[in-house]
Design a protein around this motif. Structure first.
Motif, PDB file in Angstrom:
ATOM      1  N   UNK A 171       0.763  -1.317  -0.090  1.00  0.00           N
ATOM      2  CA  UNK A 171       0.037   0.070  -0.035  1.00  0.00           C
ATOM      3  C   UNK A 171       0.893   1.451   0.081  1.00  0.00           C
ATOM      4  N   UNK A 172       1.910   1.434   0.935  1.00  0.00           N
ATOM      5  CA  UNK A 172       2.717   2.281   0.856  1.00  0.00           C
ATOM      6  C   UNK A 172       3.638   2.548  -0.614  1.00  0.00           C
ATOM      7  N   UNK A 173       3.791   1.594  -1.197  1.00  0.00           N
ATOM      8  CA  UNK A 173       4.438   1.740  -2.544  1.00  0.00           C
ATOM      9  C   UNK A 173       3.461   2.521  -3.283  1.00  0.00           C
ATOM     10  N   UNK A 174       2.229   1.947  -3.533  1.00  0.00           N
ATOM     11  CA  UNK A 174       1.112   2.675  -4.268  1.00  0.00           C
ATOM     12  C   UNK A 174       0.743   4.008  -3.996  1.00  0.00           C
ATOM     13  N   UNK A 175       0.791   4.463  -2.667  1.00  0.00           N
ATOM     14  CA  UNK A 175       0.938   5.740  -2.322  1.00  0.00           C
ATOM     15  C   UNK A 175       1.972   6.615  -2.351  1.00  0.00           C
ATOM     16  N   UNK A 176       3.160   5.798  -2.689  1.00  0.00           N
ATOM     17  CA  UNK A 176       4.551   6.682  -2.689  1.00  0.00           C
ATOM     18  C   UNK A 176       4.989   7.151  -1.353  1.00  0.00           C
ATOM     19  N   UNK A 177       4.672   6.524  -0.386  1.00  0.00           N
ATOM     20  CA  UNK A 177       5.171   6.988   1.055  1.00  0.00           C
ATOM     21  C   UNK A 177       5.811   6.059   1.828  1.00  0.00           C
ATOM     22  N   UNK A 178       6.443   6.353   3.008  1.00  0.00           N
ATOM     23  CA  UNK A 178       7.045   5.590   3.599  1.00  0.00           C
ATOM     24  C   UNK A 178       6.513   5.043   4.912  1.00  0.00           C
ATOM     25  N   UNK A 179       6.796   3.670   5.127  1.00  0.00           N
ATOM     26  CA  UNK A 179       6.067   3.082   6.317  1.00  0.00           C
ATOM     27  C   UNK A 179       6.475   3.365   7.638  1.00  0.00           C
ATOM     28  N   UNK A 180       7.355   3.921   7.712  1.00  0.00           N
ATOM     29  CA  UNK A 180       8.127   4.360   9.089  1.00  0.00           C
ATOM     30  C   UNK A 180       7.609   5.747   9.653  1.00  0.00           C
ATOM     31  N   UNK A 181       8.104   6.237  10.777  1.00  0.00           N
ATOM     32  CA  UNK A 181       8.048   7.590  11.238  1.00  0.00           C
ATOM     33  C   UNK A 181       7.056   7.691  12.113  1.00  0.00           C
ATOM     34  N   UNK A 182       6.316   6.544  12.629  1.00  0.00           N
ATOM     35  CA  UNK A 182       5.233   6.728  13.513  1.00  0.00           C
ATOM     36  C   UNK A 182       4.993   5.541  14.453  1.00  0.00           C
ATOM     37  N   UNK A 183       4.787   5.794  15.631  1.00  0.00           N
ATOM     38  CA  UNK A 183       4.654   4.659  16.727  1.00  0.00           C
ATOM     39  C   UNK A 183       3.315   4.400  17.387  1.00  0.00           C
ATOM     40  N   UNK A 184       2.736   3.466  17.412  1.00  0.00           N
ATOM     41  CA  UNK A 184       1.221   3.155  17.732  1.00  0.00           C
ATOM     42  C   UNK A 184       1.552   2.884  19.238  1.00  0.00           C
TER      43      UNK A 184
END
Length: 275
Positions: A171-184
């Motif tokens: 999904x991140x590839x589709x959106x051209x975004x990085x998966x990291x950068x946030x903590x749940x």
């Protein structure tokens, strides 16, 4: 105003002053052309019947409003007033009857669309963090469980979670975004509670019950997360993203149902009997 007439003095179009509705549409000899509609010329006018100050041309299909305003109808044909153009609305293309309005994004609309996409990415990053934390926590839960069925359920979900992480990366590839950068932080707190339960030294049968409860808390959180993400993706028109999220959502629901079955089928009762 048009007066009522008897059958012998029915008015003819082109000769009388009137305001009303004229039905036009059938093709016949002597018909002239007004706009896109064929209408009777003066030479081939048909008799009209007056009814409550309205004139109707008998052999016709469509109704077109005409207004004479006290002036004689021109000899070249009937003047049909067309539908007036709609008043333009900001953010929309004008729409005429029978046509769906098309959104024309304004600056504000573009900003809102971008804000929704950024929110979707942020929440996906939060979910990615949640899944990676669960992958790290599940092996300890497998080891702590005493019921073979519960161990197997945790192991199965661990494999599923690996696939869910890969799905999120797609999904991140589709959106051209990085998966990291946030903590749940929500999942982080739930896992900390589970670790505390494991360390409490509960009887094995009771610990299995507690592990199911802890696992279902996580599952319910994930079901809520994936359901909201899927709906937001659908709203943004991201059908491929929504489809991938739907697959994971169904897996989470199935895992929750499996845990319910284990608790109701044997594990809770074994703990009750052991107590």
């Amino acid at each position: 105003m048009l007066q009522h007439h008897g059958a012998s003095d029915v008015p003819r179009i082109g000769n009388d002053e009137a305001a009303g509705l004229v039905e036009v549409g059938k093709s016949s000899a002597g018909l002239g052309m007004v706009g896109h509609h064929r209408v009777p010329s003066r030479a081939t006018d048909q008799p009209l019947q007056a009814d409550e100050d309205r004139v109707r041309f008998r052999s016709s299909v469509a109704l077109l409003p005409i207004g004479i305003n006290g002036n004689r109808i021109p000899d070249e044909g009937i003047l049909a007033l067309r539908e007036p153009p709609p008043v333009p609305v900001e953010g929309q293309w004008p729409s005429y009857s029978g046509h769906r309005q098309h959104q024309h994004p304004t600056g504000k609309a573009l900003m809102s669309e971008q804000a929704l996409k950024e929110l979707l990415i942020k929440e996906l990053q939060d979910t990615y963090s949640s899944e990676t934390q669960i992958i790290e926590a599940l092996p300890a839960m497998v080891e702590a469980a005493s019921s073979p069925q519960l161990k197997q359920a945790f192991e199965t979900h661990l494999r599923e979670t690996d696939g869910q992480v890969k799905r999120l990366e797609q999904i991140f590839q589709i959106l051209r975004a990085e998966p990291g950068g946030n903590t749940c932080e929500a999942t982080q707190g739930l896992i900390e509670e589970t670790e505390e339960i494991i360390d409490e030294g509960l009887p094995a049968e009771v610990l299995d019950v507690a592990l199911i409860m802890a696992a279902q808390k996580v599952e319910h959180y994930e079901i809520a997360s994936y359901g909201s993400l899927r709906t937001l993706a659908e709203t943004c028109g991201m059908t491929d993203v929504a489809r991938l999220l739907e697959q994971t959502l169904e897996e989470e629901k199935a895992t929750d149902q499996k845990l319910n079955q284990l608790a109701e089928g044997d594990i809770n009762m074994r703990a009750f009997r052991a107590a």
